[in-house]
Design an enzyme around this catalytic site. Structure first.
Site, short mmCIF file in Angstrom:
data_model
loop_
_atom_site.label_atom_id
_atom_site.label_comp_id
_atom_site.label_asym_id
_atom_site.label_seq_id
_atom_site.Cartn_x
_atom_site.Cartn_y
_atom_site.Cartn_z
N GLU A 20 11.94 16.34 14.30
CA GLU A 20 12.51 16.17 12.98
C GLU A 20 12.04 17.28 12.04
O GLU A 20 10.88 17.69 12.10
CB GLU A 20 12.05 14.81 12.45
N LYS A 70 0.88 -1.17 0.00
CA LYS A 70 0.00 0.00 0.00
C LYS A 70 0.92 1.22 0.00
O LYS A 70 1.51 1.57 1.01
CB LYS A 70 -0.90 0.00 1.25
N GLU A 127 10.51 1.37 10.06
CA GLU A 127 11.56 2.36 9.80
C GLU A 127 10.90 3.71 9.98
O GLU A 127 10.11 4.14 9.15
CB GLU A 127 12.08 2.23 8.36
N CYS A 154 15.02 10.54 6.17
CA CYS A 154 15.07 10.20 7.59
C CYS A 154 16.50 10.16 8.12
O CYS A 154 16.71 10.19 9.32
CB CYS A 154 14.35 8.89 7.85
P1 NAD Z 1 3.19 8.90 7.35
O1 NAD Z 1 3.54 8.04 8.48
O2 NAD Z 1 2.01 9.80 7.45
O3 NAD Z 1 2.95 8.04 6.00
C1 NAD Z 1 3.69 6.89 5.66
C2 NAD Z 1 2.77 5.85 5.10
O4 NAD Z 1 1.77 5.51 6.07
C3 NAD Z 1 1.99 6.28 3.86
O5 NAD Z 1 1.81 5.17 3.01
C4 NAD Z 1 0.65 6.70 4.42
O6 NAD Z 1 -0.39 6.64 3.48
C5 NAD Z 1 0.46 5.68 5.51
N1 NAD Z 1 -0.43 6.09 6.60
C6 NAD Z 1 -0.61 7.32 7.11
N2 NAD Z 1 -1.50 7.29 8.12
C7 NAD Z 1 -1.90 6.00 8.26
C8 NAD Z 1 -2.79 5.32 9.12
N3 NAD Z 1 -3.47 5.96 10.08
N4 NAD Z 1 -2.97 3.99 8.97
C9 NAD Z 1 -2.28 3.32 8.03
N5 NAD Z 1 -1.42 3.90 7.17
C10 NAD Z 1 -1.22 5.23 7.29
O7 NAD Z 1 4.51 9.67 7.15
P2 NAD Z 1 4.82 10.73 6.07
O8 NAD Z 1 4.42 12.06 6.57
O9 NAD Z 1 4.20 10.27 4.80
O10 NAD Z 1 6.44 10.56 5.97
C11 NAD Z 1 7.34 11.32 6.72
C12 NAD Z 1 7.89 10.57 7.90
O11 NAD Z 1 8.34 9.26 7.54
C13 NAD Z 1 9.09 11.23 8.50
O12 NAD Z 1 8.92 11.35 9.87
C14 NAD Z 1 10.28 10.33 8.17
O13 NAD Z 1 11.31 10.32 9.09
C15 NAD Z 1 9.66 9.02 8.08
N6 NAD Z 1 10.45 8.18 7.17
C16 NAD Z 1 11.28 7.24 7.71
C17 NAD Z 1 12.08 6.46 6.89
C18 NAD Z 1 12.99 5.41 7.45
O14 NAD Z 1 13.55 4.64 6.68
N7 NAD Z 1 13.20 5.29 8.73
C19 NAD Z 1 12.03 6.63 5.52
C20 NAD Z 1 11.17 7.58 5.01
C21 NAD Z 1 10.39 8.35 5.84
#
Ligand code: NAD
Length: 503
Positions: free
Chosen positions: A404, A198, A273, A307
């Site tokens: 962050e 997804k 992650e 990240c």
């Molecule tokens: P997010 O957590 O909102 O979204 C990530 C994924 O989760 C997306 O596919 C989104 O559609 C899904 N999602 C969002 N809310 C959800 C819910 N309630 N239930 C199920 N799925 C849900 O994060 P973002 O704002 O899209 O990304 C930024 C963050 O991600 C930053 O904090 C960054 O550090 C982190 N990140 C970490 C890594 C890593 O490898 N550690 C890599 C990339 C991004």
């Protein structure tokens, strides 16, 4: 200190749309989901926008919970045949998928830049980085060794095998819309597990294009599926269903916590992650040019939406003024613009909320006494652009040292001693990555060991890639991706004791 003003021109409207229209692979933008080997169109559509201009560039099917349940059932049907293939055969399919990615690198890169915003050169790098995970796990799947344990019982053989865990699900982010899928899917498929992805709603095109290539490479129906639509609606069946045995998530710590909690009901194996807040520690014995180059990469790669990004740059007082001056000069050279313009170093933030968070952190820091360059120079660019900004004389009471950033805003803080900087670096709930720059080997060993995080770059800002165990400590995550450890996230141990073996 005087700093150069950065001038930017407005990006041409329609650049992403016209690039997408001229793609030789029109099927990459067809917008259907891949479920059970069929391309599913839906009347309900979600719009994909170019974050640089806000312009609609494509639309994709809005799948629902019924579709996700169909995907789970298809994955279950595919499991036995997929796990039954020899690892070498699964590896050959993964290698063929990687070759197709490399063959179509330019089209994939255009998709990534158009929907994610990153400069095209970085998108090209992501395609190669992403293909590398498929190649890595193609080989690693053949090395999923078990073990034979010297027996503690007479006439017995103690044997351990590594077996595929079952159906895996991946919920992936928008900042690396290709590589965060292949890093998970490569491992799952190599281990013998079907995977349902997804993707983030901001970047569905990259995920769907990957699914086209997976199909062409010979990944059978149900073994790799991409379901697009509302994140909460699509996550619910995955979380509820006991047949989903592994869940891999990359994204924010906040959502990671929710998914971990919901996975507890069916006791899934969860790998996360999550967010970072990397300290970048500069001792005063370093070569200034090298450390500034490193800081530029660690802070501004992926326009800061990474990240691993250096979020707190601690600089020892002896080199502090010189570092700030040189870093500011380097930042002033960065070109902000549309990712498809060749000169661009910094693209738009994929999500408006990220740009707003950057601006809030800048305002907060300046109000609390930090000094800044380049703030308020984004007139003429869209609302998702953040002009690269240097904040210095930053202190621990400012938002930017507490949370962050995920954008092109650099925070520099002075420090005096090694003990002090280690304590300040560790004063965070996050623990993904850290950086140490010093000419002293002893100090490098001491500090890299004591920083509480999963990955440390010593005198380097580039350390990721398929062979390394990518992952964080504390609230930055659980489990590892890439490396041989990444494969283990999708495997279960099976211990068998053969007894009564005496003749
Ligand atoms: P997010 O957590 O909102 O979204 C990530 C994924 O989760 C997306 O596919 C989104 O559609 C899904 N999602 C969002 N809310 C959800 C819910 N309630 N239930 C199920 N799925 C849900 O994060 P973002 O704002 O899209 O990304 C930024 C963050 O991600 C930053 O904090 C960054 O550090 C982190 N990140 C970490 C890594 C890593 O490898 N550690 C890599 C990339 C991004």
């Amino acid at each position: 200190m005087a700093f150069q003003t950065i001038h930017h021109k407005t990006s041409p409207v329609g650049v992403a749309a016209s690039h997408l229209q001229s793609l030789s692979r029109r099927d990459f933008v067809a917008g259907s989901a891949l479920i059970d080997g069929r391309w599913i169109a839906r009347e309900l559509r979600d719009v994909v926008v170019d974050p640089a201009t806000g312009e609609e560039i494509a639309d994709v099917a809005r799948c629902d919970a019924v579709d996700m349940n169909s995907a789970i059932a298809a994955a279950e049907r595919s499991f036995s045949a997929w796990r039954g293939l020899l690892p070498a055969k699964r590896g050959a399919i993964l290698r063929s998928w990687a070759s197709l990615m490399r063959e179509h690198s330019e089209e994939l890169s255009i998709l990534v830049t158009s929907e994610q915003g990153k400069p095209l050169a970085e998108a090209r790098h992501e395609i190669s980085y992403g293909a590398g995970f498929l190649e890595w796990f193609a080989a690693e799947g053949e090395r999923a060794y078990g073990e034979t344990i010297p027996s503690h019982k007479p006439d017995s053989l103690l044997h351990v095998r590594m077996l595929p865990i079952g159906i895996a699900a991946a919920i992936t982010p928008w900042n690396f819309p290709v590589a965060m899928i292949t890093r998970k899917a490569g491992a799952a498929l190599a281990a013998g597990c079907p995977m349902i992805v997804k993707p983030a709603p901001e970047t569905p095109l990259s995920a769907l294009a990957l699914a086209r290539l997976a199909e062409e490479a010979g990944v059978p129906a149900g073994a790799f599926q991409v379901v697009v639509g509302d994140p909460v609606e699509l996550a619910a069946p995955l979380l509820r269903d006991p047949r989903i045995r592994a869940l891999s998530f990359t994204g924010s710590t906040e959502v990671g916590r929710l998914l971990l909690e919901s996975s507890a009901k069916t006791v899934k194996k969860v790998s996360l992650e999550l967010g970072g807040h990397a300290p970048f520690i500069v001792f005063d014995d370093v070569d200034l040019d090298k450390v500034v180059k490193g800081a530029m990469v660690a802070k501004f790669a992926t326009s800061g939406q990474d990240c691993l990004a250096a979020n707190r740059i601690y600089v020892q007082r002896g080199i502090y003024d010189a570092f700030v001056k040189a870093f500011a000069a380097a930042i002033a050279q960065l070109k902000v613009g549309h990712g498809l313009e060749p000169a661009t170093d910094i693209g738009p933030m994929t999500k408006l909320s990220v740009a707003e968070k950057c601006r809030a952190q800048i305002d907060d820091a300046v109000t609390r006494g930090a000094r800044a360059t380049s703030a308020n120079q984004n007139a003429g660019l869209g609302p998702r652009f953040v002009v690269p900004t240097l904040l210095w004389d930053v202190t621990e009471d400012m938002l930017i040292t507490k949370e962050e950033t995920f954008g092109p805003v650099a925070a520099v803080l002075p420090f005096d001693t090694e003990e002090e900087v280690i304590a300040r670096a560790n004063a965070s709930e996050m623990g993904l990555a850290g950086y140490v720059y010093t000419d002293s080997l002893r100090r490098a060993l001491r500090v890299s060991e004591r920083i509480e995080c999963g990955m440390v770059g010593v005198n380097t800002a580039s350390f990721t890639g398929p062979p390394i165990p990518f992952g964080g400590w504390k609230q930055s995550g659980l489990g590892r991706e890439g490396s041989r450890h990444g494969l283990a996230e999708y495997m279960e141990m099976k211990y068998v004791c053969f007894g009564d073996l005496a003749a």
